[in-house]
Design an enzyme around this catalytic site. Structure first.
Site, short mmCIF file in Angstrom:
data_model
loop_
_atom_site.label_atom_id
_atom_site.label_comp_id
_atom_site.label_asym_id
_atom_site.label_seq_id
_atom_site.Cartn_x
_atom_site.Cartn_y
_atom_site.Cartn_z
N SER A 233 8.55 3.83 1.82
CA SER A 233 8.44 3.98 0.81
C SER A 233 7.87 2.27 0.34
O SER A 233 6.65 2.97 -0.69
CB SER A 233 10.09 3.08 0.72
OG SER A 233 10.41 3.31 -0.51
N ARG A 234 7.51 1.55 -0.16
CA ARG A 234 7.18 0.44 -0.77
C ARG A 234 7.10 -0.92 0.28
O ARG A 234 7.91 -1.36 0.43
CB ARG A 234 7.19 0.22 -1.68
CG ARG A 234 7.29 1.00 -3.11
CD ARG A 234 5.37 1.39 -3.33
NE ARG A 234 5.65 2.29 -4.66
CZ ARG A 234 5.16 3.87 -4.53
NH1 ARG A 234 4.77 4.29 -2.96
NH2 ARG A 234 4.64 4.36 -5.53
N ASP A 258 3.63 2.52 6.77
CA ASP A 258 3.64 3.95 6.10
C ASP A 258 2.61 2.70 4.38
O ASP A 258 1.99 3.19 4.35
CB ASP A 258 3.34 4.41 5.33
CG ASP A 258 2.55 5.40 5.07
OD1 ASP A 258 1.85 5.41 5.80
OD2 ASP A 258 3.26 6.08 4.23
N GLU A 263 -1.24 -4.28 -0.13
CA GLU A 263 -1.61 -3.82 0.82
C GLU A 263 -2.80 -3.17 -0.33
O GLU A 263 -4.01 -2.63 0.45
CB GLU A 263 -0.74 -2.00 0.88
CG GLU A 263 -0.64 -1.67 -0.48
CD GLU A 263 0.41 0.08 -0.37
OE1 GLU A 263 1.21 -0.67 0.52
OE2 GLU A 263 0.33 1.24 -1.04
N HIS A 295 -0.60 4.54 3.95
CA HIS A 295 -0.08 4.95 2.40
C HIS A 295 0.08 5.66 2.68
O HIS A 295 -0.56 6.29 2.13
CB HIS A 295 -0.08 4.15 1.21
CG HIS A 295 0.73 4.12 0.70
ND1 HIS A 295 1.38 3.39 -0.46
CD2 HIS A 295 1.70 5.39 0.02
CE1 HIS A 295 2.13 3.53 -0.76
NE2 HIS A 295 2.02 4.95 -0.82
P1 NAI Z 1 14.56 9.36 -5.64
O1 NAI Z 1 14.39 8.66 -6.76
O2 NAI Z 1 14.45 10.83 -5.32
O3 NAI Z 1 15.39 8.77 -4.57
C1 NAI Z 1 15.67 7.39 -4.31
C2 NAI Z 1 16.90 6.68 -4.66
O4 NAI Z 1 16.94 5.27 -4.33
C3 NAI Z 1 17.71 7.27 -4.88
O5 NAI Z 1 19.27 8.24 -4.43
C4 NAI Z 1 18.53 6.24 -6.22
O6 NAI Z 1 20.05 5.67 -6.66
C5 NAI Z 1 17.87 5.23 -4.87
N1 NAI Z 1 18.39 3.50 -5.32
C6 NAI Z 1 17.84 2.95 -6.32
N2 NAI Z 1 18.22 1.74 -6.19
C7 NAI Z 1 18.19 1.53 -5.05
C8 NAI Z 1 19.12 0.02 -4.47
N3 NAI Z 1 19.34 -1.02 -5.46
N4 NAI Z 1 19.59 0.46 -3.57
C9 NAI Z 1 19.94 1.27 -2.94
N5 NAI Z 1 19.14 2.54 -3.20
C10 NAI Z 1 18.61 2.93 -4.50
O7 NAI Z 1 13.23 8.60 -4.78
P2 NAI Z 1 12.30 9.21 -4.49
O8 NAI Z 1 11.37 11.01 -4.20
O9 NAI Z 1 12.90 9.88 -2.55
O10 NAI Z 1 11.39 8.43 -3.17
C11 NAI Z 1 11.70 7.33 -2.53
C12 NAI Z 1 10.59 6.50 -2.11
O11 NAI Z 1 9.17 6.14 -1.96
C13 NAI Z 1 9.61 5.80 -3.69
O12 NAI Z 1 10.40 5.16 -4.37
C14 NAI Z 1 8.44 5.46 -3.56
O13 NAI Z 1 8.37 4.42 -3.62
C15 NAI Z 1 8.59 6.15 -1.67
N6 NAI Z 1 6.88 7.17 -1.76
C16 NAI Z 1 6.14 7.08 -0.97
C17 NAI Z 1 5.55 7.78 -1.22
C18 NAI Z 1 4.52 7.69 0.23
O14 NAI Z 1 3.36 8.26 0.41
N7 NAI Z 1 4.63 6.38 1.38
C19 NAI Z 1 5.17 9.18 -1.00
C20 NAI Z 1 5.73 9.07 -2.36
C21 NAI Z 1 7.46 8.35 -2.65
#
Ligand code: NAI
Length: 345
Positions: A233-234, A258, A263, A295
């Site tokens: 994620s991050r 990842d 980074e 990443h």
């Molecule tokens: P999304 O917005 O669909 O889902 C994120 C979820 O986290 C939501 O259900 C939200 O309610 C929840 N959330 C928000 N605040 C929270 C908290 N304090 N505690 C627990 N849950 C919480 O986002 P998606 O598309 O699923 O992406 C998730 C993460 O993946 C992104 O934020 C991004 O950082 C990361 N990512 C990484 C990539 C990579 O290449 N490694 C590529 C794309 C995204």
């Protein structure tokens, strides 16, 4: 419309040129990242297009505004590297909320299987005609409990994949989607139970004040001995020094990363001829039970094409003054999608 495209990689150009021509959008591709030192490159452009490690802080936004830049198009979902509050009312900000949750979720499972079945080690051994199996004993995923933090688009796909392996899922989300909770094989719980009961923990929430270092000394203490940590994620979700200590003390059995908090100047680049300055990252990479990818979870043909198509659509919405669900707004310090007003952090 002219757009300055920062942090360009070879795979970006072809995908973006495929969609931009028809809309008469001209990209100037810069290899450098956008930051306070490079922001003047945006002079004369209508907008900038940025990725995860461009640093779009308040100073950068002030300068972009002085230069008359009207739009920041993020070609990613996460927006923790952009000061949305500073941009508010001056520069429009768009993101690509979803491009392929499958790409990230599948990479997460690939990392998990590689790690627990020692594929990374076996690959090197067999290249050297060493067919010994010692040290390669793994464990079945079937019947294990996976804790999933963040059950949005990617988290849900990852849950489906885990269910395919016969795993039990403990989920935690600030805004739970109760429709996926069956009270048995997929169940929402609080953070504490998730940490205590999970054999594997996977992070799929955004990086916010609330989630920064969600994996820290205290949470790692609560975990089962031998827990496997997955972070696609991050980087800022994990206190890397605490993770390193927990690996040394054998509390954490394996980690697959990842993303990494620091980074920014390292990932996506070839550092093979340089001395690694980051001691924590160097030590993590040296561990036999740590796998680091750069990443790359998003990097599939499908995702690149979707990112380019949506980014171009976002720029067209800006140019034509149309409303877009992908525009980010900030009111009272809370960032949300402009159309639905739903808080994103
Ligand atoms: P999304 O917005 O669909 O889902 C994120 C979820 O986290 C939501 O259900 C939200 O309610 C929840 N959330 C928000 N605040 C929270 C908290 N304090 N505690 C627990 N849950 C919480 O986002 P998606 O598309 O699923 O992406 C998730 C993460 O993946 C992104 O934020 C991004 O950082 C990361 N990512 C990484 C990539 C990579 O290449 N490694 C590529 C794309 C995204």
């Amino acid at each position: 419309m002219k757009i300055a495209f920062f942090d360009t990689k070879p795979y970006d150009k072809s995908a973006f040129e495929k969609f931009s021509g028809a809309e008469n959008i001209k990209f100037k591709f810069f290899e450098t990242k956008l930051n306070e030192d490079t922001v003047d490159l945006a002079a004369g452009y209508d907008g900038v297009c940025v990725f995860v490690n461009d640093n779009v802080n308040k100073n950068v936004i002030d300068r972009l505004s002085e230069l008359g830049v009207g739009v920041i198009a993020l070609r990613c979902a996460g927006f923790n590297n952009v000061d949305i509050k500073a941009a508010s009312g001056r520069i429009k900000v768009y993101r690509v909320p979803a491009y392929s949750p499958y790409a990230v979720a599948e990479h997460t499972m690939a990392l998990l299987l590689t790690s627990i079945r020692r594929i990374h080690k076996a690959y090197i051994r067999s290249k050297d005609f060493n067919f010994s199996l010692s040290g390669f004993t793994g464990f079945d995923l079937h019947g294990k409990t996976v804790g999933v933090i963040g059950t949005g688009r990617i988290g849900k796909v990852f849950i489906d994949i885990c269910r395919g392996f016969g795993m039990k899922v403990l989920a935690y989300d600030k805004y739970p989607d109760t429709s996926i909770d069956n009270g048995d094989t997929v169940r929402y719980t609080d953070r504490e139970e998730l940490f205590r009961e999970s054999d594997i923990i996977s992070l799929h929430c955004p990086l916010t004040d609330d989630t920064a270092h969600i994996i820290n000394e205290k949470s790692l203490d609560m975990c089962k001995k031998g827990v496997v940590l997955l972070n696609t994620s991050r980087g800022g979700l994990v206190d890397a020094e605490a993770l390193l200590s927990a690996i040394k003390s054998r509390k954490v059995g394996a980690a697959c990363l990842d993303v990494y908090e620091e980074e920014g100047d390292i990932f996506f680049e070839d550092n093979s001829g340089h001395i690694m300055e980051d001691d924590v990252l160097a030590r993590l990479i040296s561990m036999p039970n740590v796998i680091v990818t750069s990443h790359q979870a998003f990097l599939t043909e499908e995702a690149l094409s979707n990112i380019a198509e949506t980014t171009v659509k976002n720029l067209v919405s800006y140019r034509d003054g149309e409303k877009s669900p992908n525009e980010l707004c900030c009111t009272s310090g809370v960032t949300h999608g402009c159309l639905d007003g739903k808080a994103l952090s």
